[in-house]
Design a protein around this motif. Structure first.
Motif, PDB file in Angstrom:
ATOM      1  N   HIS A 299      31.995   1.851 -19.062  1.00 56.06           N
ATOM      2  CA  HIS A 299      32.269   2.940 -18.112  1.00 56.06           C
ATOM      3  C   HIS A 299      33.701   2.891 -17.574  1.00 56.06           C
ATOM      4  O   HIS A 299      34.016   3.561 -16.595  1.00 56.06           O
ATOM      5  CB  HIS A 299      31.277   2.887 -16.946  1.00 56.06           C
TER       6      HIS A 299
ATOM      7  N   PRO B  96      29.461  10.720 -19.100  1.00 55.22           N
ATOM      8  CA  PRO B  96      29.088   9.319 -19.276  1.00 55.22           C
ATOM      9  C   PRO B  96      30.015   8.634 -20.271  1.00 55.22           C
ATOM     10  O   PRO B  96      30.624   9.277 -21.124  1.00 55.22           O
ATOM     11  CB  PRO B  96      27.659   9.402 -19.822  1.00 55.22           C
TER      12      PRO B  96
ATOM     13  N   GLU C 125      22.914   8.652 -18.056  1.00 54.81           N
ATOM     14  CA  GLU C 125      23.873   8.996 -19.103  1.00 54.81           C
ATOM     15  C   GLU C 125      23.468  10.260 -19.842  1.00 54.81           C
ATOM     16  O   GLU C 125      24.146  10.673 -20.787  1.00 54.81           O
ATOM     17  CB  GLU C 125      24.055   7.817 -20.065  1.00 54.81           C
TER      18      GLU C 125
END
Length: 529
Positions: A9, A367, A471
């Motif tokens: 991330h 995401p 996500e």
């Protein structure tokens, strides 16, 4: 519950080493210059920096022609400077990703010099792709492949053989079917992992293996062979027609990355790799990030998409669908050192900058991880570098300005070049425009309406509002000119049309421009919670 790897991330900031910060006044950026500016990156709000090649190199392609993978070019500093940069970055909470160039070496690499001296049929030549020419006297190249930089992909040496270079003639391609090549790069990986780097950006990751026969590229009658590295920005990889590419994306290349995966797994700290793989489809891109291969691959479909809500939606949908099949995290990127800056691609001027901010805000909500290119947080556009100042090897082969315009050094402060880039007073290695005083970091830091302030706010919002979000992305129908998506409690709306549109319900978290009450103006994006 185990935490996901840091890179899954992360927001990673690309540092083009020649153009970020100059510590010694020679007009060229260097490692101590980067180290001195690390607090800026921490305050910007990124998680990692990726540094373009700083290894020993004759600099024919600005470091992407490596003569020694285990040392620092004196232009950029020393190994001690590299160690200090890594340690200081870690102290600032930043990870460090270095750029690895495994497709080719410099023609000044010891291996290539040995190959030239040893002659045809030697073990030294077997490390590269030397072949006999075609025609009665071997005076024609072995096949019809073209260089990415223009012209043929073959150069003849005095003894009559030819060597392959998919890029510049000073960048001979290695033969990855030779086990010596794989052993060399495992040693290189370990050298930098032992020094503490957190990962590798892998240059031309799809190009290491070629079809063994080195057959001609099949092209339509009347057409010329083309390279596969399409950075024109005119077509998305989900839109362009398939083409024959015996020099790219061969199945055996994945064996290389399985080996690298095993090496990285031996080290603690979630070491990673990210592929620069200009593949033709999202499906082929996803193959690079299967669970036993690379950590990530750049999603160039997002970069290549035009300013269009429908195009953005298609890329999001296709990318997430393909990556879900291999349980990989997506990446998103809009600019880098090889392409026209997205503010310019989207039209330039105030409109281009507004669209660039909107696309960036939408990207940061998705995401996976995001990659930023130095200077985009200042609203920098491409520069029309004067012909006599251009240095891109592609310019000298094709006389097409390609990459110099996005590589002009960063403006930090002051009202004239070099804008605090270094302690000198003259122009840096690529000249900066005379009207950049309003774009410097110093000029923008105190302005809440600046592009820099927007980037800091957007990155802060990402940290605050996307942690723990699903996500899964739901694309909503908001009309042909509006990209609207929902990710958990977060709704993102981007208006790519000409008229303002009404916002759905929700509190405004961050916007890329001024809102008109509950109306979202053209070329603007917003997050709603």
């Amino acid at each position: 519950m185990a935490h996901p790897p840091w890179w899954r991330h992360a927001v990673t900031y690309q540092v083009y080493v020649r153009s970020f910060a100059d510590s010694d006044g020679d007009g060229i950026g260097d490692l101590p210059g980067i180290t001195a500016r690390l607090p800026y990156l921490r305050e910007l709000g990124v998680d990692a920096l990726w540094i373009t090649p700083f290894f020993t190199s004759p600099q024919h392609d600005h470091g992407y022609d490596v003569a020694d993978y285990r040392d620092v070019d004196p232009l950029f500093g020393t190994l001690a400077d590299a160690d200090a940069l890594i340690a200081t970055a870690h102290g600032e909470g930043l990870r460090v990703v270095v750029d690895l160039v495994p497709n080719h070496t410099s023609s000044e690499h010891a291996w290539f010099q040995q190959a030239l001296a040893a002659g045809p049929g030697s073990p030294e030549r077997a490390r590269y792709l030397f072949r006999e020419g075609r025609g009665p006297d071997g005076a024609e190249p072995p096949n019809n492949w073209a260089s990415v930089f223009g012209g043929p992909a073959w150069t003849r040496v005095p003894d009559g053989q030819w060597y392959l270079h998919l890029f510049d003639s000073t960048q001979p391609d290695l033969d990855w079917r030779n086990p010596e090549v794989g052993d060399l790069f495992e040693d290189v990986l370990r050298f930098w992992l032992d020094r503490g780097v957190d990962g590798f950006r892998v240059d031309v990751a799809h190009g290491l293996l070629k079809e063994a026969s080195l057959r001609d590229q099949v092209v339509a009658p009347g057409e010329e062979p083309v390279s596969g590295a399409d950075t024109s920005g005119e077509q998305s990889m989900v839109e362009r027609p398939a083409r024959d590419e015996p020099m790219w994306d061969q199945p055996e290349v994945h064996d290389v990355y399985r080996r690298w995966h095993r090496v990285l797994a031996e080290y603690d700290g979630d070491r990673m790799s990210v592929a620069e793989a200009w593949t033709q489809t999202p499906e082929s891109m996803a193959r690079f990030v299967r669970s036993d291969e690379m950590s990530q691959a750049f999603n160039f479909a997002w970069l290549l998409a035009p300013w269009s809500a429908e195009a953005f939606a298609r890329v999001i949908r296709s990318s997430l669908e393909q990556l879900a099949q291999v349980a990989a995290a997506p990446t998103w990127v809009l600019s880098n050192h090889d392409v026209v800056r997205h503010a310019t691609r989207y039209g330039g001027g105030p409109v281009g900058v507004a669209r660039a901010k909107a696309a960036t805000l939408a990207m940061l909500a998705l995401p996976g991880s995001a990659y930023l290119y130095q200077g985009e947080e200042l609203g920098l556009e491409n520069v029309d570098v004067p012909e006599d100042q251009r240095q891109d090897p592609a310019w000298f082969r094709t006389h097409t300005q390609w990459r110099d315009g996005c590589r002009v050094p960063m403006p930090w402060s002051g009202d004239a070049p070099p804008y605090g880039f270094g302690p000198g007073t003259g122009q840096p290695w690529l000249p900066q425009p005379d009207d950049w005083a309003r774009l410097t970091v110093e000029a923008q830091e105190g302005d809440p309406g600046s592009v820099l302030s927007f980037y800091r706010a957007a990155l802060a919002a990402r940290r605050a509002h996307t942690q723990g979000l699903t996500e899964e992305v739901e694309l909503l129908d908001a009309g042909a000119d509006v990209l609207s998506l929902r990710r958990g409690a977060l709704t993102v709306v981007l208006n790519a049309g000409h008229d303002a549109v009404e916002l759905p319900a929700g509190d405004v978290v961050v916007a890329s421009g001024e809102l008109e009450g509950r109306l979202l103006p053209a070329d603007t994006a917003v997050w709603l919670s």
